[in-house]
Structures are given as C-alpha cells and as structure tokens.
Design a protein around this motif. Sequence first.
Motif: not given
Length: 310
Positions: A277-301
């Motif tokens: 159930t839930g997202p496939e493993l490949a999509l979870s990798d994309e979501i993880a990378r997006a958060g790892i890179c994007g969240l620090p940018e949001l926090f800095s702004r």
Amino acid sequence: MPGVDLSVLGTPLRPPTRIHGGFANRVYRLDTDEGSYAVKELNLTNRRWRYRAEDVFRFERAAFAAGIPMPEPIAVDPRTLVHRWVDGERVPEEPVAPAYAFEVGEILARLHALAIAWDPEPADEPTPRDWPALAARATATSRPWAGELAARVEVFQTIADFVDGCVRPGPVVLTHSDVQPWNLLARDGRPVLLDWELSGLLDLSGELGSTALGLAKGPGFDDVRPTVFRAVLDGYVAGGGRLPPSGPSWFAYVIAGWLGHTRTNVLRCLTGVEAITGPELALSDEIARAGICGLPELFSRRRDLEALLP
C-alpha cells in the motif's frame, strides 16, 4: 481491492483502473452501470498518526451537505474510502490565478464555520530527532540521496527544534488540513477540494499559511506571488473568517508536515522492500530526496515569507 463491498455500487463495466501519482494512498477508478467512483485503498501500515476513518467520513458528509465543492462521499470502512468520481483539470504546482485563490479562501472560511463535534487527539509527542541514525542507515544501504541527507543532518535537527518550540496562537479549527495543488481540481475554472484523509483539528494560522503558500508558489521558492498569497487571505475574510495574529506559526505546520512526510518516506526506502500500500519505492525515493533538499530551503526562507503576512 479489500474493504467496502463494491457490488453495491452497481455492475462493473470494466476492471478498476489504477490512478497513479498518489503520495500516500492508492486510488482506482471504478465505472459501473450506476456511475463512476474513486475507490481509495488507504495506507495504514506506516501512518504518522491514527486515521479516524469514520470521523473523517462524517466531516466530509457534513461539508458536502453544506455545499463545499468536493466529491460526494459514498462509503467508508477502516481500509477503504469511496467517493463519486469528479471530472476536472488537475491544478499544476505553480501559482494559481488570484480569483481561484480567493475562492479557496472563501471555501476555508465556510468549512471552518461548520459546527461539527470532534474529539481532540492526544497531545503530540516530541518531533523525532533520529536524523543522524537515518543518515547512517541510508549510507549503509546506498540510497541515492544518502549523501544529501548526511550533509543536512544538523539542519534537520534545528528544524525539529523549531517545530516543537513554535507557539501556535489559535484558534484551533476543524479543517481539511492539506489544501494544496495536488488535492485540488479546477472545474469550469473553480476549485474542487479532494483527499480529506488528513482532516482534523489544526491551528488556524498553520492552515492559512500552508494553503496560501502552496497556491502562491511553484515547485521551488523563487517565485512566490504575494498577490496570490494575499488573495487566499482576502477570500477567507470575505467568507466571514477572521485572520489570526501574524508570526512564525503561519509556516510551522507546513514545515512540520513536510518534515514528517520526508521521514516517513525515508523509513519506507530504508526497508528496501516494495510495500503493498502507499507509494511505490521509486516514488518514495523521489519524495525523500525532494524533502531532504527542499525543506532546508523553505526553513531558511521563513523570515522572508513572514513579510507576506498582514
């Protein structure tokens, strides 16, 4: 698909069709001789909190009866949700038209005005701070984003401190909690609100800040449209709502939500096993990378984003 007895929806015209792209659950379109339906198979294996299926369904029924533009809720059980299928255009992740944003603000005001009983959840537990261990596991298992996470561990610890330490001024409202482009359709240019599974009690500033920011920006943070951001708030006031005090709490909810969503998908990836159930493993990798890179940018702004507030 397990769960609700789908035979009550009519005789199928064809097998259910998987609708790809969901970040948390799996959705199928079912066409029968009595109509078309969206059948959602809920991911209950690694949720960040208990899913209150019956309570959410009751809230949806009340919102639909009040004229909130949304798919009609049809049936529910602990693992499955069924709604009547709604045709419309997907809303791209880019700044929406100010008129569309204004109407979303009005919808939120109407939604928050509904007098629906809702038992509060237990107090939140402290935000997890196991990012060093997660980074070490990611490196050991050669996840594609392991190096990026290892380089940002201290930032994620600081973000967790912010989430736990930020004061929410209230009021608390019963609401959808995830009004973002991926949960909206445009039908004749007007909003239709989808995917109510995160519904619950939420500090109003967090709801408004998350919604206004999500509709005012594209995939990154280089193009945040102040006119769109303010249109959501103007619509909220026009719909009878009152704005809470300005401050960092307006962005604490979106930061906390993205932090938890990132961690959930990091954990899914670290198992290396395709979940049923839930997202496939490949999509979870994309979501993880997006958060790892994007969240620090949001926090800095976040200080710059506070300049958008009234």
